[in-house]
Design a protein around this motif. Structure first.
Motif, PDB file in Angstrom:
ATOM      1  N   ALA A   1       0.824  -1.216   0.000  1.00  0.00           N
ATOM      2  CA  ALA A   1       0.000   0.000   0.000  1.00  0.00           C
ATOM      3  C   ALA A   1       0.846   1.249   0.000  1.00  0.00           C
ATOM      4  O   ALA A   1       0.428   2.294  -0.534  1.00  0.00           O
ATOM      5  CB  ALA A   1      -0.922  -0.002   1.224  1.00  0.00           C
TER       6      ALA A   1
ATOM      7  N   ARG B   1      -5.015  -0.244  -4.438  1.00  0.00           N
ATOM      8  CA  ARG B   1      -6.454   0.062  -4.427  1.00  0.00           C
ATOM      9  C   ARG B   1      -7.234  -0.822  -5.389  1.00  0.00           C
ATOM     10  O   ARG B   1      -8.461  -0.937  -5.279  1.00  0.00           O
ATOM     11  CB  ARG B   1      -6.674   1.528  -4.791  1.00  0.00           C
ATOM     12  CG  ARG B   1      -6.170   2.500  -3.737  1.00  0.00           C
ATOM     13  CD  ARG B   1      -6.226   3.920  -4.236  1.00  0.00           C
ATOM     14  NE  ARG B   1      -5.381   4.799  -3.425  1.00  0.00           N
ATOM     15  CZ  ARG B   1      -5.006   6.010  -3.782  1.00  0.00           C
ATOM     16  NH1 ARG B   1      -5.402   6.492  -4.954  1.00  0.00           N
ATOM     17  NH2 ARG B   1      -4.250   6.741  -2.984  1.00  0.00           N
TER      18      ARG B   1
ATOM     19  N   GLN C   1      -4.033   6.161   4.922  1.00  0.00           N
ATOM     20  CA  GLN C   1      -3.227   4.957   4.746  1.00  0.00           C
ATOM     21  C   GLN C   1      -1.933   5.041   5.556  1.00  0.00           C
ATOM     22  O   GLN C   1      -1.506   4.055   6.172  1.00  0.00           O
ATOM     23  CB  GLN C   1      -2.909   4.757   3.262  1.00  0.00           C
ATOM     24  CG  GLN C   1      -4.089   4.318   2.421  1.00  0.00           C
ATOM     25  CD  GLN C   1      -4.527   2.895   2.734  1.00  0.00           C
ATOM     26  OE1 GLN C   1      -3.754   2.067   3.218  1.00  0.00           O
ATOM     27  NE2 GLN C   1      -5.794   2.603   2.485  1.00  0.00           N
TER      28      GLN C   1
END
Length: 298
Positions: free
Chosen positions: A114, A122, A203
């Motif tokens: 990520a 995503r 995130q």
């Protein structure tokens, strides 16, 4: 010489308390994840799986083995567990904590992906997480079963091989965790195009939260791993009596299993949505209790 009856009872109730606390706290976390859709994002799938694994650690791995062992280490109980039940308990003791550790390693890989490849991350489908979660449980079960089968052979040399399999797998998980979070740190420090929009900040905060959770878990897990290694080498047997080894064993085991207790605490401190859902749950419970009070009691 075994431990005294009073000391055995003390250890037993301490082990039961820790076990109940692990199950209760993680079960409460699972309820929050189920009731709040905002917490069931793809980024949290592995965290939810870790919570389930930690709950099973407290209910099916921690108490059955060491709760019984605390009684068998004194003169209160004179009984012998059947071989099949003993092997099941030993399997659970290795399998469930290994599942938790494997899941932490999977979380670190997910956070690394990520961070380094945010756009590709995503696009990951939900079924990928499903396969990953299944793989976590199966892989840990295979390692635990391999060690159990080797132990059943009864040969001292083979038992040592079983220990090395367990140790090597744990070291592999630690290596994955270290490499993943080191890559994340390097990306944070040397990223050419840092992102500051809302999704990227969320995130990043989640990555930091899970990093803190990982460090807290490993700090409680590593002393037991080091003790197990020394015990396998018989180094510790030369300096401690049998009673001292039992006390050290119980203490480090409690610390080892308490890594399944710290994760929800970290979630509450670091994740606002989780903290808000927890407060709402308690507010609803207090309102429900107030409605249940009879009018004549007011």
């Amino acid at each position: 010489m075994l431990l005294s009856s009073s000391e055995c009872i003390t250890w037993f109730f301490l082990l039961v308390t820790v076990s109940v606390a692990i199950v209760t706290v993680n079960l409460l976390s699972i309820i929050l994840f189920i009731k709040n859709r905002s917490l069931r994002t793809r980024a949290m799938y592995l965290v939810i799986n870790l919570t389930v694994a930690d709950m099973f650690v407290g209910g099916f791995s921690h108490f059955p083995l060491f709760g019984l062992l605390s009684f068998f280490s004194c003169d209160i109980v004179k009984m012998h567990l059947g071989q099949e039940l003993t092997q099941i308990i030993i399997f659970l003791f290795f399998w469930l904590p290994l599942t938790s550790l494997t899941n932490i390693a999977a979380i670190s890989l997910d956070r690394m992906h990520a961070t380094i490849r945010p756009f590709r991350h995503r696009l990951i489908k939900k079924w990928v997480y499903g396969v990953t979660i299944a793989g976590v449980w199966v892989l840990a079960a295979m390692v635990a079963a391999a060690r159990l089968i080797i132990n059943i052979l009864g040969n001292v040399k083979w038992i040592t091989y079983g220990f090395y399999i367990w140790t090597s797998y744990c070291c592999l998980c630690l290596f994955v965790i270290c490499v993943s979070y080191s890559s994340i740190v390097v990306t944070f420090l040397c990223g050419a195009h840092p992102q500051h929009h809302g999704a990227a900040n969320r995130q990043r905060k989640l990555t930091v939260t899970l990093f803190i959770m990982t460090i807290a878990s490993l700090l409680m897990w590593l002393p037991f791993a080091a003790y197990t290694f020394l015990l396998s080498q018989s180094s510790i047997m030369k300096f401690l009596s049998f009673q001292e080894i039992l006390r050290l064993d119980f203490s480090l085991t409690i610390l080892y299993f308490m890594n399944s207790l710290v994760n929800p605490i970290v979630y509450t401190i670091r994740i606002p949505e989780f903290r808000k859902a927890l407060l709402q749950l308690f507010k609803c419970q207090r309102r429900q209790n107030a409605r249940d009070i009879p009018l004549h009691a007011l």
